[in-house]
Design a protein around this motif. Structure first.
Motif, PDB file in Angstrom:
ATOM      1  N   ALA A  89      -8.197  -8.054  16.971  1.00 29.67           N
ATOM      2  CA  ALA A  89      -7.532  -7.783  18.240  1.00 29.67           C
ATOM      3  C   ALA A  89      -6.095  -8.274  18.168  1.00 29.67           C
ATOM      4  CB  ALA A  89      -8.262  -8.456  19.408  1.00 29.67           C
ATOM      5  N   HIS A  97       2.666 -11.396  28.048  1.00 31.17           N
ATOM      6  CA  HIS A  97       1.768 -10.457  28.735  1.00 31.17           C
ATOM      7  C   HIS A  97       2.273 -10.176  30.147  1.00 31.17           C
ATOM      8  CE1 HIS A  97      -1.977  -8.908  30.575  1.00 31.17           C
ATOM      9  NE2 HIS A  97      -2.210  -8.452  29.362  1.00 31.17           N
ATOM     10  N   THR A 109      -4.359   0.828  28.674  1.00 30.42           N
ATOM     11  CA  THR A 109      -4.388   1.848  27.633  1.00 30.42           C
ATOM     12  C   THR A 109      -3.541   1.395  26.442  1.00 30.42           C
ATOM     13  OG1 THR A 109      -2.425   3.067  28.373  1.00 30.42           O
ATOM     14  CG2 THR A 109      -4.530   3.612  29.431  1.00 30.42           C
ATOM     15  N   GLY A 110      -3.874   1.910  25.274  1.00 33.60           N
ATOM     16  CA  GLY A 110      -3.100   1.578  24.093  1.00 33.60           C
ATOM     17  C   GLY A 110      -1.676   2.082  24.180  1.00 33.60           C
ATOM     18  N   THR A 113       0.294  -0.045  26.596  1.00 32.65           N
ATOM     19  CA  THR A 113       0.597  -1.354  26.016  1.00 32.65           C
ATOM     20  C   THR A 113       1.742  -1.248  25.023  1.00 32.65           C
ATOM     21  OG1 THR A 113      -1.704  -2.074  26.298  1.00 32.65           O
ATOM     22  CG2 THR A 113      -0.374  -3.273  24.694  1.00 32.65           C
ATOM     23  N   LEU A 150       1.181  -0.242  16.427  1.00 34.93           N
ATOM     24  CA  LEU A 150       1.427  -0.446  17.855  1.00 34.93           C
ATOM     25  C   LEU A 150       2.922  -0.467  18.141  1.00 34.93           C
ATOM     26  CD1 LEU A 150       0.376  -1.250  20.727  1.00 34.93           C
ATOM     27  CD2 LEU A 150       0.661  -3.626  19.992  1.00 34.93           C
ATOM     28  N   CYS A 185      -2.118 -10.727  15.408  1.00 35.99           N
ATOM     29  CA  CYS A 185      -3.282  -9.876  15.195  1.00 35.99           C
ATOM     30  C   CYS A 185      -4.160 -10.584  14.194  1.00 35.99           C
ATOM     31  CB  CYS A 185      -2.875  -8.499  14.674  1.00 35.99           C
ATOM     32  SG  CYS A 185      -4.275  -7.354  14.526  1.00 35.99           S
ATOM     33  N   LEU A 204      -4.863  -5.879  23.203  1.00 38.13           N
ATOM     34  CA  LEU A 204      -5.628  -4.716  22.767  1.00 38.13           C
ATOM     35  C   LEU A 204      -6.723  -5.141  21.807  1.00 38.13           C
ATOM     36  CD1 LEU A 204      -3.070  -1.874  21.875  1.00 38.13           C
ATOM     37  CD2 LEU A 204      -4.706  -1.877  23.756  1.00 38.13           C
ATOM     38  N   GLU A 208      -9.184  -0.228  20.095  1.00 35.46           N
ATOM     39  CA  GLU A 208      -8.318   0.570  20.964  1.00 35.46           C
ATOM     40  C   GLU A 208      -7.130   1.140  20.197  1.00 35.46           C
ATOM     41  OE1 GLU A 208      -8.641  -1.138  25.368  1.00 35.46           O
ATOM     42  OE2 GLU A 208      -8.250  -2.748  23.913  1.00 35.46           O
ATOM     43  N   LEU A 209      -7.008   0.748  18.927  1.00 34.14           N
ATOM     44  CA  LEU A 209      -6.032   1.367  18.031  1.00 34.14           C
ATOM     45  C   LEU A 209      -6.706   2.292  17.031  1.00 34.14           C
ATOM     46  CD1 LEU A 209      -4.771  -1.824  18.496  1.00 34.14           C
ATOM     47  CD2 LEU A 209      -2.952  -0.689  17.258  1.00 34.14           C
ATOM     48  N   ARG A 289     -13.493  -7.212  28.233  1.00 29.04           N
ATOM     49  CA  ARG A 289     -13.360  -5.803  27.889  1.00 29.04           C
ATOM     50  C   ARG A 289     -14.525  -5.504  26.960  1.00 29.04           C
ATOM     51  NH1 ARG A 289      -7.384  -4.140  26.292  1.00 29.04           N
ATOM     52  NH2 ARG A 289      -7.037  -4.988  28.362  1.00 29.04           N
ATOM     53  N   ARG A 363      -6.508   6.130  17.565  1.00 26.11           N
ATOM     54  CA  ARG A 363      -6.600   6.374  19.008  1.00 26.11           C
ATOM     55  C   ARG A 363      -5.314   6.974  19.578  1.00 26.11           C
ATOM     56  NH1 ARG A 363     -12.034   6.047  20.169  1.00 26.11           N
ATOM     57  NH2 ARG A 363     -12.870   3.967  19.756  1.00 26.11           N
TER      58      ARG A 363
END
Length: 386
Positions: A89, A97, A109-110, A113, A150, A185, A204, A208-209, A289, A363
């Protein structure tokens, strides 16, 4: 009884390897596994390369980088078993944030973000503020490629607009707490540990990626694979049985208690349990989530090494500027993944690798299509990299 020294990093996706050593699966194949907890992926690489380890819990891109001689000496490795898909993640400091939320973009949503992060980076540059610093766990890792994917989706140049550094997994939380980095990450459970400590918010989930990102493999030296093929076959069979056991709901309590022990992860059992069930807390107050595929240990053929994943990994290396494109290197990268050894160990009929579609299930952003006549070249061309 053949004794094997195998290294691991304290991450939830070491579950199969730990269960294999501790719950009798190795013994059933006439093996005894001595697990060596290591501090960093560089340690794992070096100890495996010089023969101090027989095998290792290893980043999938790391095995390919080693075989291509990227970032270190060239050492041919073999990945005949995939330990997991997904499990990582992207986590950011609460202040970052909040700034992303203030942009008005949809952080659920990706794409939203990515746009929010891009907006914050540009705002900071316009105000003359220092660049944001993000860490991954190793230069050649899915984590590095997830961060870069991302950022590029948000209009950020990862090499100019932010700073990317390397921090070992278990040190990420303290680096975030101290303000040395603004986000990271990493594989679980360290994202959740940052949330529990109040020093991070999960921006994320890895899924979600990418829906099926290659994460860790069992890496062994090619010399070992060639010299002791029967031992490797027995190890693959033991790991397959351990992976099936680890993912079975009726064994979850036992697995959680095992992983929580100080000699393995040393993290609270409830955090590990939420990781295994795909319900990680992403923010304060138990904000969760849910994604059942957040960490996949066995189902859906996850343990069979997929050469298309190796192809995608090589494409990410070129995309990141870590290596120039070379047709022979494409073949070398794919050759690290050995589904033939996996099939032979489990007595499965040989089958051709799937040749079409996106093997990681991108994604958003540019997807990788393994069905292209020259997949890597076509992908890089769409990105404007060749």
């Amino acid at each position: 009884m053949r004794r094997l020294a195998i290294g691991f990093i304290p991450l939830t996706d070491a579950a199969t390897l730990i269960a294999c050593a501790e719950r009798g699966f190795a013994t059933a194949e006439g093996l005894e596994i001595d697990l060596h907890r290591e501090v960093s992926w560089a340690n794992i690489r070096d100890r495996l390369n010089v023969g101090l380890l027989d095998g290792a819990h290893m980043l999938a891109p790391q095995a390919i980088a080693s075989s291509l001689g990227l970032g270190h000496v060239r050492v041919p490795l073999v990945a005949a078993f995939a330990l997991n898909l997904n499990g990582g993640a992207i986590t950011v400091a609460p202040e970052l944030h909040a700034a992303m939320g203030a942009t008005g973009e949809d952080l659920a949503t990706g794409e939203g973000t990515a746009r929010a992060l891009g907006a914050v980076v540009r705002q900071r540059a316009a105000a003359g503020q220092e660049q944001l610093t993000f860490s991954s766990v190793y230069p050649f890792s899915t984590h590095t490629y997830a961060l870069r994917h991302l950022m590029e989706a948000g209009g950020i140049d990862p090499d100019r607009d932010v700073r990317l550094v390397v921090v070992p997994p278990s040190y990420t939380v303290e680096n975030l707490r101290s303000g040395l980095i603004h986000g990271f990450c990493v594989g679980s459970p360290w994202n959740s540990v940052a949330v529990e400590a109040g020093v991070g918010r999960i921006a994320l989930l890895g899924t979600e990626l990418f829906a099926r990102a290659p994460e860790k493999v069992l890496g062994v030296h090619a010399r070992f694979a060639n010299a002791e093929p029967d031992v490797l076959r027995r190890l693959i069979r033991a790991l397959e049985a351990a992976a099936r056991w680890s993912e079975a709901p009726e064994n979850r309590g036992d697995l959680v208690r095992l992983l929580a022990e100080p000699r393995f992860l040393g993290v609270r059992a409830d955090i590990i349990e939420r990781t295994l069930t795909g319900r990680p807390d992403v923010g304060p107050g138990g904000t969760a989530r849910t994604d059942p595929d957040f960490l996949v240990l066995h189902r859906g053929g996850a343990t069979r090494p997929d050469p298309r994943h190796a192809l995608w990994i090589y494409a990410q290396m070129v995309r990141a500027g870590q290596v120039g494109y070379a047709a022979d290197a494409v073949q070398e990268a794919q050759a690290v993944y050995r589904p033939d050894l996996y099939d032979a160990a489990l007595g499965l009929a040989a089958r051709p690798a799937a040749a079409e579609g996106d093997p990681v299930g991108t994604r958003f952003g540019e997807a990788f299509d393994a069905g292209d006549s020259d997949s890597v070249v076509a992908y890089l061309a769409r990105l404007g990299r060749r």
